[in-house]
Design a protein around this motif. Structure first.
Motif, mmCIF file in Angstrom:
data_model
loop_
_atom_site.group_PDB
_atom_site.id
_atom_site.type_symbol
_atom_site.label_atom_id
_atom_site.label_comp_id
_atom_site.label_asym_id
_atom_site.label_seq_id
_atom_site.Cartn_x
_atom_site.Cartn_y
_atom_site.Cartn_z
ATOM 1 N N UNK A 105 65.473 76.867 -12.091
ATOM 2 C CA UNK A 105 66.295 75.845 -12.745
ATOM 3 C C UNK A 105 66.694 74.703 -11.819
ATOM 4 N N UNK A 106 66.802 74.992 -10.538
ATOM 5 C CA UNK A 106 67.368 74.045 -9.567
ATOM 6 C C UNK A 106 66.841 72.609 -9.685
ATOM 7 N N UNK A 107 65.527 72.381 -9.867
ATOM 8 C CA UNK A 107 65.055 70.991 -9.951
ATOM 9 C C UNK A 107 65.511 70.255 -11.209
ATOM 10 N N UNK A 108 65.992 71.000 -12.199
ATOM 11 C CA UNK A 108 66.295 70.414 -13.500
ATOM 12 C C UNK A 108 67.777 70.304 -13.820
ATOM 13 N N UNK A 109 68.622 70.798 -12.933
ATOM 14 C CA UNK A 109 70.060 70.788 -13.224
ATOM 15 C C UNK A 109 70.864 70.177 -12.086
#
Length: 104
Positions: free
Chosen positions: A81-85
């Motif tokens: 998720x990190x790249x998107x949040x």
């Protein structure tokens, strides 16, 4: 019917992991809706609802890493998720208009 045999190996990072997300799109965990969250990789209705419940209970996220406190989200999901949040100012603020007192 066979698929492209070269597609069996890991794809380069150019291929989006989250096909529901636009290129370069980042969601703010403090303002995202359930339908927004469900566009993220590995997030369905159940995990999306858990994120919203955690956000409401805690008054918002102050760091992306707090996703680890949400039931059903572990290190692997967090890394996916990190790249998107991102985390902006928590949506739930108490006290009203800060710094706008006219002194009247």
């Amino acid at each position: 019917m066979t698929k492209n045999p070269t597609a069996q190996t890991s794809q380069p990072a150019e291929e989006p992991e989250a096909p529901g997300m636009l290129e370069g799109e980042v969601l703010d965990l403090n303002t995202a809706t359930l339908s927004d969250l469900m566009r993220l990789p590995g997030i369905g209705e159940k995990k999306g609802s858990a994120i919203l419940a955690w956000r409401q209970e805690k008054g918002g996220f102050s760091a992306v890493e707090e996703l680890l406190e949400v039931k059903g989200i572990g290190e692997a999901t967090l890394e996916r998720l990190r790249p998107y949040v991102t985390v902006g100012v928590p949506a739930v603020e108490k006290g009203g208009d800060h710094g706008t007192d006219s002194g009247g």
